[in-house]
Design an enzyme around this catalytic site. Structure first.
Site, mmCIF file in Angstrom:
data_model
loop_
_atom_site.group_PDB
_atom_site.id
_atom_site.type_symbol
_atom_site.label_atom_id
_atom_site.label_comp_id
_atom_site.label_asym_id
_atom_site.label_seq_id
_atom_site.Cartn_x
_atom_site.Cartn_y
_atom_site.Cartn_z
ATOM 1 N N GLY A 289 0.939 -1.370 0.013
ATOM 2 C CA GLY A 289 -0.175 0.122 -0.069
ATOM 3 C C GLY A 289 0.621 1.327 -0.020
ATOM 4 N N CYS A 290 2.081 1.293 -0.278
ATOM 5 C CA CYS A 290 2.909 2.526 -0.279
ATOM 6 C C CYS A 290 3.329 2.643 -1.617
ATOM 7 C CB CYS A 290 4.283 2.113 0.645
ATOM 8 S SG CYS A 290 3.936 1.933 2.347
ATOM 9 N N GLY A 291 3.861 3.968 -1.633
ATOM 10 C CA GLY A 291 4.080 4.262 -3.114
ATOM 11 C C GLY A 291 2.935 5.180 -3.687
#
Length: 276
Positions: free
Chosen positions: A112-114
């Protein structure tokens, strides 16, 4: 043929060492599954996420990433599960599919990062709505809402390994909560849940169990939330972004203590900001 969706958690065997002794044991841990967002047949992003509340996830992701502005533009939706993962298929409506085609990009993001579907540094800091919301809440009410959050996290009670994003509105003891292994995913799911339920984010507070990164501020701003509060500290860019878009950022909420970093006028009965 579409396979059955995996469960959000699974019980796995382990060897537990307790009091200098080892024994066979088991632990319930959260599932982590590749989830692809496709629009009009084109893959936009692949996120590692908890396979739960997927319709909320799809809608919330489209809203917080600026692919659509309202539920009416969401179009058709379908969930396809396979051995490789889960595909959330959407066909954007209201002319949004044509607009999307101009910015489509395939990428993979860990947990879920970026920044999804971003093609330039300029797009990463694209303008946010200015939140001139007049919402005011008592500090004691915010503390009480955060105190209720752990009790509203069934998956985390089971696994002790997931984040939560919640929404609380003044005068309402109920919390809308979504959980996921990724904090950004949890907020996307919350955004989708609020939109599907017709709950205006402008009338309450987003509560997070994580640190506050700039992307969380951006996502909360895009759904119109004037206040975001979290148990951990923010990043410097998150503070600058919240200040610029008019969001009240409250962090390090621990018991009756917290710190307000931006737009403190929305939090009533606060302790003096004077620092000796």
């Amino acid at each position: 043929m579409t396979e059955e969706l995996p469960a959000p958690s699974v019980r796995v065997p382990c060897i537990a060492r307790r009091n200098d002794a080892a024994s066979d044991s088991a632990r319930v841990i959260p599932e982590e599954t590749p989830i692809a967002f496709t629009y009009g047949g084109s893959t936009h992003a692949v996120m590692m996420a908890t396979p739960a509340d997927l319709e909320d996830f799809s809608l919330g992701f489209a809203l917080t990433e600026g692919l659509i502005d309202s539920v009416d533009e969401a179009g058709e939706f379908e969930i396809i599960s396979s051995e490789a993962g889960i595909e959330l298929r959407s066909w954007l409506g209201g002319g949004r599919q044509d607009l999307y085609a101009a910015r489509k990009r395939t990428m993979a993001g860990p947990t879920g990062c970026g920044l999804c579907g971003i093609e330039s540094l300029e797009q990463a800091s694209r303008p946010l709505p200015v939140l001139d919301n007049a919402l005011r809440i008592p500090a004691t009410a915010l503390i009480a809402a955060m105190d209720r959050l752990p009790g509203a996290q069934p998956l985390n009670r089971e696994t002790r390994a997931v984040h939560a994003a919640a929404f609380w509105a003044p005068g309402d003891d109920a919390l809308v909560v979504r959980e996921d292994v990724g904090r950004h995913n949890a907020l996307d799911k919350l955004a989708g849940a609020l939109a599907r339920q017709g709950v205006p984010a402008a009338q309450g507070v987003v509560l997070m169990t994580s640190r506050i990164s700039v992307e969380l501020v951006q996502k909360a701003a895009r759904i119109g939330a004037p206040i975001i509060a979290a148990v951990s500290a923010p990043t410097a860019l998150a503070v600058r972004t919240a200040e610029k878009c008019g969001m009240t950022l409250v962090a390090v909420v621990r018991g009756r203590d917290f710190e307000i970093f931006t737009h403190p006028e929305r939090i009533l009965e606060q302790v003096s900001s004077h620092v000796a």
